[in-house]
Design a protein around this motif. Structure first.
Motif: not given
Length: 286
Positions: A268-286
């Protein structure tokens, strides 16, 4: 500004998995378990089949390549609700963290001038130096690590190398001391690139950059513990920005875990800003 799908695709191109199989506009990726990005299904766009069926393909692909089934899902994307409806869950136990930010910024704002790069031991090479591996991965990298980190048409391996005593004195005289606190506030310490116990030539900081189109993808930024709070991460980012600009890049992208607050603050101090976010998903039984 890149759209989310286009930016995610470029980031995937810059971080090549050992196996990368298209499923419509999705990408099924495997790389021996090295990083979540290279061992998950990128779910941007249309898979060309119902999402529940596509996720069955993701599980089959993961089983064939001996990795855990995982989906890389942009928060707020059309895929997110469909993945949840198919019985998958956010993987809160993911080794790198369940949620990451994608940050972007203009390179022109933080390029380090060439004379500063030369004086302070900043180098970007076409092949990684041995010390680069020590910081960015491990001293004896696996085949998967070598593939992900070295593959690409325009890949650079940035380092800050400890300078000799005479060179270090020159930097100290030019920059002055940090006793006023100004340098501490701006860079986290003085920008001398060699401590008293560091042999000349020691790799103090490392980073990887890959240019895809007009985008510089930045990853694996690391500073040796004993060399922190000298401004080396900022210095190295500026050197990598110059390298990328020379190859046609105008903007950078970084993927950083949301819990890594120091890294987010640096970018952020270099001028970068958040573009978007993502998450990792897994099967419920995994």
């Amino acid at each position: 500004m890149h759209d989310i799908t286009g930016l995610e695709q470029r980031c995937a191109d810059a971080w090549p998995a050992v196996v990368d199989v298209p499923l419509g506009q999705w990408r099924l990726r495997a790389a021996g378990g090295f990083t979540g990005r290279a061992n998950s299904a990128l779910t941007t766009g249309d898979p060309g089949i119902p999402v529940s069926e596509a996720l069955d393909r993701v599980r089959d692909f993961a089983r064939r390549h001996a990795i855990a089934p995982a989906a890389h899902v942009v928060i707020g994307s059309p895929a997110e609700g469909a993945v949840a409806a198919a019985g998958w869950r956010v993987d809160l136990d993911h080794p790198g963290g369940a949620e990451s930010l994608v940050m972007t910024g203009a390179l022109a704002g933080f390029v380090t001038p060439k004379h500063d790069r030369d004086r302070r031991g900043v180098v970007v090479t076409a092949e990684p130096l041995p010390g680069w591996w020590d910081l960015a991965a491990q001293p004896d990298p696996t085949p998967a690590q070598r593939h992900v980190l070295t593959t690409g048409a325009a890949v650079g391996f940035g380092v800050v190398v400890a300078r000799g005593p005479e060179e270090n004195e020159e930097v100290a005289e030019t920059e002055g001391s940090a006793e006023t606190g100004e340098a501490e506030e701006q860079t986290g310490g003085t920008e001398q690139t060699r401590g008293p116990d560091e042999a000349p030539g020691t790799v103090l900081a490392a980073v990887r950059g890959a240019v895809v189109g007009d985008l510089l993808h930045v990853a694996r930024l690391a500073v040796r513990p004993g060399a922190r709070r000298r401004g080396l991460a900022r210095l190295l980012m500026g050197g990598l920005a110059a390298w990328g600009a020379e190859r046609g890049a105008t903007r950078c992208a970084l993927q950083v875990a949301e819990h890594n607050r120091p890294a987010i603050a640096l970018y952020a101090s270099l001028g970068c800003v958040e573009h978007h976010r993502y998450r990792y998903w897994a099967p419920n039984h995994a």
